[in-house]
Design an enzyme around this catalytic site. Structure first.
Site, PDB file in Angstrom:
ATOM      1  N   GLY A 156       0.616  -0.874  -0.230  1.00  0.00           N
ATOM      2  CA  GLY A 156      -0.152   0.125  -0.120  1.00  0.00           C
ATOM      3  C   GLY A 156       0.760   1.468   0.209  1.00  0.00           C
TER       4      GLY A 156
ATOM      5  N   ILE B  42       5.021   2.610   6.218  1.00  0.00           N
ATOM      6  CA  ILE B  42       4.546   1.468   6.572  1.00  0.00           C
ATOM      7  C   ILE B  42       5.137   0.434   5.339  1.00  0.00           C
ATOM      8  CG2 ILE B  42       3.143  -0.181   7.609  1.00  0.00           C
ATOM      9  CD1 ILE B  42       2.138   1.880   9.145  1.00  0.00           C
TER      10      ILE B  42
ATOM     11  N   GLU C 247      -1.560  -2.645  -6.934  1.00  0.00           N
ATOM     12  CA  GLU C 247      -2.053  -1.611  -7.520  1.00  0.00           C
ATOM     13  C   GLU C 247      -0.940  -0.480  -7.475  1.00  0.00           C
ATOM     14  OE1 GLU C 247      -5.484  -0.738  -5.399  1.00  0.00           O
ATOM     15  OE2 GLU C 247      -3.846   0.996  -3.389  1.00  0.00           O
TER      16      GLU C 247
END
Length: 619
Positions: free
Chosen positions: A210, A214, A233
């Protein structure tokens, strides 16, 4: 196609008041087109602007253009968009990223025009969508008109990333450096989260990364992994070195083997250069990349996403802070669902344990008023903070609460336990004591390789209650007799709870576990009890029968000796049945000396910890 590289477009011919337009995404916002539209809008009014994340100055949402544009964002990113939504000057429409294309094609959000950035056409007339295929591809297919900014600085990317010039209604040509997102610096807790998440990723896994600090921290800790794949993605700079070193080689992917699959790229110019004409990185539309069915076609799929808060049942809030909408649903649910359906898949939510300089816990008893659940409690298998990994799959509400409290910040744990008692059944004997053992190292556990198998050595914790019961009932009568000096027939839930709810800052309870995904089995337990009156501790341990003789007891004993020394304990004592020859050997090899015993069937052993340590340092 009308191409006017050096002249303003005739927007009065291209658009009408009240039209709905789409603006290109992420690092491919056609700023020159938007500037041209603003400068030459003439009598146009109430143009509805639809987009997802846009890395741009977001000029169209500024108050002075309120009569020209009405913004409806499908993902909130950027301070200007966030402020406009909060003030009611812009709308937010929540939706899964995989389903946004269907909003265009089914005329739920019909598009009169799509304003996009493309590479100039090649000799065959094909333009590349470059670093942002995502929902731009669907917008181009479904918009009545496609208005392009040809940018010679846009990379030409592989995959389903092309549109023919015949699809373009009007265009300008304007070079525009792609926006760079600088590398982030990592604070210690983000580094720790990255370490924990990397430990959940096995060699040969396929990973979705993502956005934010992090995921980048996770990538930094994957350097010793092998044969990883990417189906994500988004890709960022963190993949470059891993691909060049062969850590990411996509060789074991079961869907698009050999290829890194993505729908958009955001990062530095180095990343944009890396994907330019790179046949090993393929860009596909969001409805394809984010399809949970396609995601699940990757075995061992690991999805890594973040959150604003997680409640003690596992519900994930990630698009709003109370009544204030902060970001969007994006692809979190798509990938959490896809990973949960994957063979060997792991949906992970990773977040810092606190917010606002440590004053607020992000692990909460109930979600904040006004906040919305993005990812359900049924989708998430793991929640990771800087305090460890909470495994939720197959856990009851009570077990989930204990797991999540364990990874909350220590100062909030007692209050969380009190709060959860107000709403869910937690027995009165369930207590919250210090459970961290910093002497085990940064991540509070050690990975062991014994007999060709991987195990974790870590502290016992309250969530191990049921696993300890299973461990107890796996023992033979002989093992129980040797460990307890009698044959106990029951380990009640209350007793098991007391054995795992240890004050690890005083006493010590370690275990060796084998964990594969959400399946966990305790293999050995070692513990010592502090005897404050003479600054000593009594040690004992037990090993599952099939692993006896493989060195687990030796490993546990040595770890406990090391920790006791660090804590300044003077001596360690043990009491072993005389016929337990293997256990006596373990102690004596560790340096324990036999003492006189008043019980003929029991051997007393003692190890001088600090004296021995001083002797060693002198040598």
């Amino acid at each position: 196609m009308e191409k006017q590289p050096n002249s303003p477009l005739d927007w009065g011919q291209l658009l009408k008041s009240g039209n709905r337009i789409f603006i290109g995404s992420n690092a491919a916002v056609p700023n020159a087109l938007i500037d041209d539209l603003i400068a030459n809008a003439n009598q146009l009014h109430d143009i509805e602007v639809v987009h997802i994340q846009t890395i741009s100055d977001e000029k169209w949402v500024e108050p002075q253009y309120k009569d020209l544009f009405k913004v409806n964002t499908l993902f909130i990113a950027g301070q200007k968009i966030r402020a406009a939504v909060a003030e009611g000057r812009a709308d937010y429409t929540p939706c899964f990223l995989s389903e946004i294309p269907a909003l265009f094609s089914s005329d739920i959000l019909p598009l009169d025009a799509a304003l996009v950035m493309l590479s100039p056409p090649d000799e065959y007339g094909y333009c590349s969508l470059g670093v942002s295929v995502d929902v731009v591809s669907a917008a181009i297919r479904n918009a009545k008109k496609v208005i392009a900014q040809f940018n010679p600085l846009m990379p030409r990317t592989s995959g389903h990333a092309y549109v023919h010039i015949s699809k373009i209604t009007a265009s300008i040509e304007q070079a525009q450096p792609l926006p760079e997102v600088p590398a982030v610096g990592f604070e210690q807790r983000i580094e720790r989260i990255g370490q924990y998440v990397s430990m959940l990723i096995e060699d040969g896994a396929t990973v979705q990364i993502g956005t934010g600090k992090i995921p980048e921290a996770v990538l930094r800790y994957l350097g010793n992994h092998k044969n990883l794949g990417i189906h994500s993605e988004l890709i960022s700079d963190g993949i470059i070195d891993l691909m060049k070193r062969g850590v990411i080689n996509n060789s074991q992917k079961t869907f698009h083997p050999g290829k890194t699959v993505t729908s958009f790229a955001v990062g530095s110019q180095q990343l944009y250069d890396f994907v330019n004409q790179n046949p090993h990185v393929e860009f596909y539309p969001s409805e394809y990349v984010n399809s949970p069915t396609n995601i699940a076609r990757n075995d061992n799929m690991v999805s890594i996403n973040s959150a604003l808060e997680v409640d003690l049942t596992g519900q994930v809030v990630s698009d709003s802070l109370g009544y204030q909408f902060y970001s969007g649903i994006g692809g979190q649910v798509d990938f959490s669902r896809g990973a949960s359906m994957s063979k060997g898949g792991k949906p992970i939510i990773a977040l810092p344990s606190t917010a606002k300089n440590g004053t607020i816990s992000r692990i909460v008893s109930t979600i904040s008023e006004g906040s919305g659940v993005v990812t359900s409690r049924g989708h998430v298998h793991y929640v990771v903070t800087e305090y460890g990994v909470a495994s939720l799959r197959g856990k009851s509400i009570r077990e989930r609460a204990l797991e999540l409290i364990r990874v909350a910040h220590p100062k909030f744990r007692p209050a969380l336990l009190d709060e959860v008692r107000k709403h869910y059944w937690v027995p009165n004997y369930q207590v919250m004591r210090p459970m961290d053992v910093p002497e085990l190292g940064d991540v509070g556990l050690k990975i062991l390789h014994i007999g060709g198998e991987a195990f974790d050595l870590r502290p016992l914790n309250p969530a191990d209650e049921r696993r300890l019961q299973e461990f107890f009932y796996s023992h033979t009568k002989e093992t129980l007799l040797l460990r307890y000096n009698h044959h106990p027939k029951q380990l009640s839930r209350e007793k098991s709870c007391s054995l795992v709810s240890v004050d690890q800052s005083r006493d010590l309870a370690l275990c060796i576990v084998r964990q594969h995904g959400s399946v966990l089995e305790i293999q050995a337990v070692g513990r010592y009890y502090l005897i404050e009156s003479n600054n000593s501790c009594e040690v004992a341990f037990v090993t599952r029968e099939r692993h006896q003789g493989k060195g687990m007891a030796t490993i546990l004993l040595q770890e406990m000796i090391n920790i006791a020394r660090i804590r300044g304990i003077s001596t360690m004592v043990a009491y072993v049945r005389a016929e337990n020859k293997p256990m006596l050997t373990v102690f004596e090899r560790a340096g324990f000396k036999r003492l006189r015993s008043e019980e003929p069937d029991e051997v007393n052993l003692q190890l001088q910890l600090q004296a021995e340590q001083a002797t060693e340092s002198m040598e």
